[in-house]
Design a protein around this motif. Structure first.
Motif, PDB file in Angstrom:
ATOM      1  N   UNK A   1     -70.063 -51.042  79.210  1.00  0.00           N
ATOM      2  CA  UNK A   1     -69.544 -50.002  78.337  1.00  0.00           C
ATOM      3  C   UNK A   1     -68.904 -50.639  77.124  1.00  0.00           C
ATOM      4  N   UNK A   2     -68.643 -49.876  76.072  1.00  0.00           N
ATOM      5  CA  UNK A   2     -67.960 -50.440  74.904  1.00  0.00           C
ATOM      6  C   UNK A   2     -66.554 -50.905  75.300  1.00  0.00           C
ATOM      7  N   UNK A   3     -66.063 -51.972  74.642  1.00  0.00           N
ATOM      8  CA  UNK A   3     -64.699 -52.425  74.905  1.00  0.00           C
ATOM      9  C   UNK A   3     -63.734 -51.300  74.553  1.00  0.00           C
ATOM     10  N   UNK A   4     -62.770 -51.072  75.447  1.00  0.00           N
ATOM     11  CA  UNK A   4     -61.874 -49.928  75.305  1.00  0.00           C
ATOM     12  C   UNK A   4     -60.430 -50.354  75.536  1.00  0.00           C
ATOM     13  N   UNK A   5     -59.499 -49.754  74.796  1.00  0.00           N
ATOM     14  CA  UNK A   5     -58.075 -50.060  74.955  1.00  0.00           C
ATOM     15  C   UNK A   5     -57.268 -48.772  75.019  1.00  0.00           C
ATOM     16  N   UNK A   6     -56.173 -48.815  75.773  1.00  0.00           N
ATOM     17  CA  UNK A   6     -55.307 -47.649  75.949  1.00  0.00           C
ATOM     18  C   UNK A   6     -53.871 -48.137  76.061  1.00  0.00           C
ATOM     19  N   UNK A   7     -52.948 -47.413  75.471  1.00  0.00           N
ATOM     20  CA  UNK A   7     -51.539 -47.784  75.593  1.00  0.00           C
ATOM     21  C   UNK A   7     -50.669 -46.538  75.558  1.00  0.00           C
ATOM     22  N   UNK A   8     -49.480 -46.674  76.101  1.00  0.00           N
ATOM     23  CA  UNK A   8     -48.496 -45.600  76.046  1.00  0.00           C
ATOM     24  C   UNK A   8     -47.376 -45.969  75.076  1.00  0.00           C
ATOM     25  N   UNK A   9     -47.559 -47.104  74.407  1.00  0.00           N
ATOM     26  CA  UNK A   9     -46.516 -47.631  73.530  1.00  0.00           C
ATOM     27  C   UNK A   9     -46.930 -47.449  72.078  1.00  0.00           C
ATOM     28  N   UNK A  10     -46.194 -46.651  71.329  1.00  0.00           N
ATOM     29  CA  UNK A  10     -46.592 -46.263  69.982  1.00  0.00           C
ATOM     30  C   UNK A  10     -46.569 -47.399  68.966  1.00  0.00           C
ATOM     31  N   UNK A  11     -45.936 -48.520  69.283  1.00  0.00           N
ATOM     32  CA  UNK A  11     -45.850 -49.617  68.322  1.00  0.00           C
ATOM     33  C   UNK A  11     -46.959 -50.665  68.509  1.00  0.00           C
TER      34      UNK A  11
ATOM     35  N   UNK B   1     -82.130 -49.042  81.554  1.00  0.00           N
ATOM     36  CA  UNK B   1     -81.408 -47.833  81.145  1.00  0.00           C
ATOM     37  C   UNK B   1     -81.390 -46.794  82.255  1.00  0.00           C
ATOM     38  N   UNK B   2     -82.510 -46.648  82.966  1.00  0.00           N
ATOM     39  CA  UNK B   2     -82.550 -45.716  84.098  1.00  0.00           C
ATOM     40  C   UNK B   2     -81.588 -46.154  85.197  1.00  0.00           C
ATOM     41  N   UNK B   3     -81.606 -47.442  85.497  1.00  0.00           N
ATOM     42  CA  UNK B   3     -80.746 -47.978  86.551  1.00  0.00           C
ATOM     43  C   UNK B   3     -79.276 -47.774  86.226  1.00  0.00           C
ATOM     44  N   UNK B   4     -78.895 -48.049  84.981  1.00  0.00           N
ATOM     45  CA  UNK B   4     -77.504 -47.899  84.563  1.00  0.00           C
ATOM     46  C   UNK B   4     -77.065 -46.440  84.646  1.00  0.00           C
ATOM     47  N   UNK B   5     -77.938 -45.518  84.251  1.00  0.00           N
ATOM     48  CA  UNK B   5     -77.605 -44.093  84.285  1.00  0.00           C
ATOM     49  C   UNK B   5     -77.375 -43.611  85.707  1.00  0.00           C
ATOM     50  N   UNK B   6     -78.248 -43.995  86.619  1.00  0.00           N
ATOM     51  CA  UNK B   6     -78.104 -43.577  88.021  1.00  0.00           C
ATOM     52  C   UNK B   6     -76.844 -44.178  88.638  1.00  0.00           C
ATOM     53  N   UNK B   7     -76.576 -45.442  88.354  1.00  0.00           N
ATOM     54  CA  UNK B   7     -75.382 -46.094  88.895  1.00  0.00           C
ATOM     55  C   UNK B   7     -74.106 -45.452  88.344  1.00  0.00           C
ATOM     56  N   UNK B   8     -74.145 -45.038  87.088  1.00  0.00           N
ATOM     57  CA  UNK B   8     -72.985 -44.388  86.485  1.00  0.00           C
ATOM     58  C   UNK B   8     -72.699 -43.049  87.163  1.00  0.00           C
TER      59      UNK B   8
ATOM     60  N   UNK C   1     -77.278 -51.001  72.484  1.00  0.00           N
ATOM     61  CA  UNK C   1     -76.608 -52.046  71.718  1.00  0.00           C
ATOM     62  C   UNK C   1     -77.387 -53.356  71.796  1.00  0.00           C
ATOM     63  N   UNK C   2     -76.936 -54.329  71.026  1.00  0.00           N
ATOM     64  CA  UNK C   2     -77.585 -55.637  71.023  1.00  0.00           C
ATOM     65  C   UNK C   2     -77.380 -56.372  72.340  1.00  0.00           C
ATOM     66  N   UNK C   3     -76.416 -55.955  73.127  1.00  0.00           N
ATOM     67  CA  UNK C   3     -76.190 -56.584  74.430  1.00  0.00           C
ATOM     68  C   UNK C   3     -76.647 -55.699  75.590  1.00  0.00           C
ATOM     69  N   UNK C   4     -77.487 -54.708  75.265  1.00  0.00           N
ATOM     70  CA  UNK C   4     -78.037 -53.856  76.304  1.00  0.00           C
ATOM     71  C   UNK C   4     -77.404 -52.474  76.315  1.00  0.00           C
ATOM     72  N   UNK C   5     -77.791 -51.616  77.269  1.00  0.00           N
ATOM     73  CA  UNK C   5     -77.255 -50.257  77.326  1.00  0.00           C
ATOM     74  C   UNK C   5     -75.775 -50.254  77.685  1.00  0.00           C
ATOM     75  N   UNK C   6     -75.013 -49.416  76.958  1.00  0.00           N
ATOM     76  CA  UNK C   6     -73.579 -49.280  77.208  1.00  0.00           C
ATOM     77  C   UNK C   6     -73.271 -47.817  77.512  1.00  0.00           C
ATOM     78  N   UNK C   7     -72.568 -47.564  78.597  1.00  0.00           N
ATOM     79  CA  UNK C   7     -72.237 -46.194  78.979  1.00  0.00           C
ATOM     80  C   UNK C   7     -71.109 -45.673  78.105  1.00  0.00           C
ATOM     81  N   UNK C   8     -71.354 -44.539  77.499  1.00  0.00           N
ATOM     82  CA  UNK C   8     -70.362 -43.911  76.644  1.00  0.00           C
ATOM     83  C   UNK C   8     -69.547 -42.876  77.411  1.00  0.00           C
ATOM     84  N   UNK C   9     -70.231 -42.077  78.219  1.00  0.00           N
ATOM     85  CA  UNK C   9     -69.563 -40.988  78.924  1.00  0.00           C
ATOM     86  C   UNK C   9     -70.481 -40.452  80.019  1.00  0.00           C
ATOM     87  N   UNK C  10     -69.873 -39.845  81.042  1.00  0.00           N
ATOM     88  CA  UNK C  10     -70.638 -39.186  82.099  1.00  0.00           C
ATOM     89  C   UNK C  10     -70.136 -37.752  82.195  1.00  0.00           C
ATOM     90  N   UNK C  11     -71.033 -36.801  81.976  1.00  0.00           N
ATOM     91  CA  UNK C  11     -70.673 -35.379  81.937  1.00  0.00           C
ATOM     92  C   UNK C  11     -71.011 -34.677  83.244  1.00  0.00           C
TER      93      UNK C  11
END
Length: 302
Positions: free
Chosen positions: A114-124, A229-236, A252-262
């Motif tokens: 998946x794309x690199x992702x970051x999350x924080x609870x700290x506003x600074x 791509x099929x394998x990644x979708x089923x595993x997701x 992407x250039x490094x292969x399929x990246x999962x964005x979201x699962x609905x």
């Protein structure tokens, strides 16, 4: 069988197609507005009341729960599960899919790309968040956003910091993701039913638009998926505990990246782009998994 589609609007394309598929296979179809259901919990067992009657003759439900009513909608699905009614989508899986952060944690735990992702609870920590995903440009998303709403492309570090500060100032929970430039405002919507890919389309955003959602004016075309791509979708879908899912993938250039699962993917775009009867596939899934005997309490993972 009597199969209920849990939907707030019987005229929606997805709801109509599911009703048509249910009837075409010789079953009885019923559309139930989950927001008009009353739930009672008694020593004799859980019950669902709808428009003055007790729904005790439903064999299976197909949840079409909108993001804005996730709490009550999943409560209704859970009540049916407790009554031993088969559901094409477990209530807990819907809850997981609606939390973008939780979804990504589950996908990461399953070792999926998946794309690199970051999350924080700290506003600074605005500067650190951008650094964590490789620098600008970045995508900033509201955790509760749907259909492309609450998604912002920040092309510079300064712009990213300003947007993050603004969201934090509103006490909004967000995630920051790397921008996959080579995707070129396109993504893949892969429809998975019962552990198999039953249809796929490529969605491309309007010129000047980085979001590919059809609700935002994007266009769709049929696409042939690679084996990976099929394998990644089923595993997701499996990682999320979803038997019916729409998996969004970036190329992407490094292969399929999962964005979201609905958990409640629409049928209109995928059926029109591919010509595949997805609704029939969902009903066939119910037929392959005969509903449990009423009164059996479902044992679901927390």
């Amino acid at each position: 069988m009597k199969i209920a589609v849990l939907s707030r609007n019987s005229h929606l394309y997805s709801t109509r197609r599911l009703v048509e598929a249910i009837k075409a296979k010789g079953h009885e179809a019923r559309v139930i507005d989950h927001l008009k259901c009353d739930l009672t919990i008694e020593p004799t067992g859980p019950k669902v009341h709808y428009m003055g009657e007790v729904l005790d003759d439903i064999d299976a439900v197909i949840p079409r729960i909108g993001a804005s009513v996730t709490f009550y909608g999943t409560a209704v699905v859970r009540q049916f599960e407790m009554m031993g009614v088969f559901s094409t989508t477990y209530s807990q899986s819907i809850v997981r899919s609606r939390d973008k952060l939780r979804s990504l944690q589950l996908l990461s735990g399953a070792g999926l790309p998946m794309p690199r992702t970051a999350f924080t609870n700290y506003s600074k920590e605005e500067r650190s968040l951008v650094d964590h995903v490789g620098g600008a440009p970045v995508i900033i998303k509201l955790l509760e956003g749907t259909q492309g709403l609450g998604v912002v492309l920040a092309e510079t570090r300064k712009a990213a910091q300003s947007v993050i500060e603004a969201f934090h100032g509103l006490k909004a929970r967000i995630i920051v993701q790397e921008f996959i430039k080579e995707a070129k405002a396109s993504d893949l919507r892969v429809f998975v039913v019962d552990g198999k890919v039953v249809g796929a389309m490529k969605r491309t955003g309007q010129e000047g638009e980085f979001r590919s959602n059809l609700h935002r004016g994007g266009k769709a075309e049929v696409v042939k998926l690679s084996r990976l791509e099929k394998s990644v979708a089923v595993k997701a879908a499996n990682a999320m505990g979803l038997s019916v899912a729409g998996v969004d993938i970036l190329q992407s250039s490094r292969g399929p990246l999962i964005l979201e699962v609905n958990s409640s993917p629409g049928l209109e775009g995928i059926e029109r782009a591919t010509g595949v009867d997805i609704a029939e596939q969902i009903v066939a899934y119910i037929e392959r998994n005969q509903p449990k005997k009423k009164g059996t309490i479902s044992k679901l993972k927390a």
